[in-house]
Design an enzyme around this catalytic site. Structure first.
Site, PDB file in Angstrom:
ATOM      1  N   CYS A   9       0.828  -1.205   0.000  1.00 56.58           N
ATOM      2  CA  CYS A   9       0.000   0.000   0.000  1.00 56.58           C
ATOM      3  C   CYS A   9       0.864   1.257   0.000  1.00 56.58           C
ATOM      4  CB  CYS A   9      -0.932  -0.007   1.204  1.00 56.58           C
ATOM      5  SG  CYS A   9      -2.337   1.132   1.008  1.00 56.58           S
ATOM      6  N   ASP A 128      -6.541  -3.307  11.427  1.00 54.82           N
ATOM      7  CA  ASP A 128      -5.358  -2.455  11.561  1.00 54.82           C
ATOM      8  C   ASP A 128      -5.241  -1.999  13.010  1.00 54.82           C
ATOM      9  OD1 ASP A 128      -3.144  -0.959  10.887  1.00 54.82           O
ATOM     10  OD2 ASP A 128      -4.186   0.392   9.514  1.00 54.82           O
TER      11      ASP A 128
END
Length: 206
Positions: A9, A128
């Site tokens: 990412c 996360d």
């Protein structure tokens, strides 16, 4: 266990996208969040996507963005999957005619256990680490043991992953997919190609 899926990412440069693909990553992430040091413009995103070979998914990351702006980007950049990393609810996330991932910032076991019910239309949940002031890309992790009993939707592990700890994270949590940003960087938005290769290799070796 089947192959561990990997996403790199916060890609900002075409050469980093190519390096991720050559390393065997399944997806790359483009951050459309102005406050991020990994934010890309539409032109940057187009250049990144143009550098990718077939069958590498492009994920667009948004944080509390307006529906109008999201549609504007989707019209100009070929996006496969949307990742919502803010405080969006399911009804908002599902309106864009793309599969979506929903990031859940984990503080405790309840955050994990309620995720599937809160986002019934999500393709997968991305777990996360929680940070009070930031939405992802913080480089901090959470207790991976919390995921061992999770029985809900397909899910992705993120938060503080590196080439050095990703194998342990997968073994402890049982993750089938992992997402990394800062853990494979030279600096914000600039990937270290050797670290990218090491990360994908370590994940897929589990």
């Amino acid at each position: 266990m089947s192959k561990i899926r990997t996403k790199i990412c916060g890609i900002t440069r075409p050469e980093d996208a190519r390096a991720a693909a050559e390393a065997g990553a399944d997806a790359v992430g483009l951050v459309f969040y102005a406050k991020s040091k990994r934010a890309v413009t539409i032109a940057q995103a187009q250049a990144v996507v143009a550098a990718l070979p077939p069958f590498v998914s492009v994920v667009a990351l948004f944080v509390n963005e307006s529906a109008e702006r999201i549609r504007e980007i989707l019209c100009q950049v070929p996006i496969d999957v949307i990742q919502f990393h803010g405080d969006e609810e399911d009804d908002f996330c599902r309106q864009f005619e793309r599969p979506y991932l929903k990031a859940v910032r984990v503080q405790n076991a309840a955050d994990i256990q309620t995720a599937s019910a809160r986002f019934p239309h999500a393709r997968a949940i991305l777990f996360d680490a929680y940070h009070p002031d930031e939405y992802g890309g913080t480089g901090i992790s959470f207790d991976w043991n919390l995921l061992r009993e999770y029985q809900g939707k397909p899910w992705i592990l993120a938060g503080g992953l590196t080439p050095e700890n990703v194998a342990a994270a997968i073994r402890i949590s049982g993750a089938a997919a992992v997402d990394v940003s800062g853990g494979v960087e030279q600096s914000g938005g600039v990937k270290d190609h050797e670290k990218v290769v090491a990360f994908v290799k370590a994940a897929q070796a589990v």
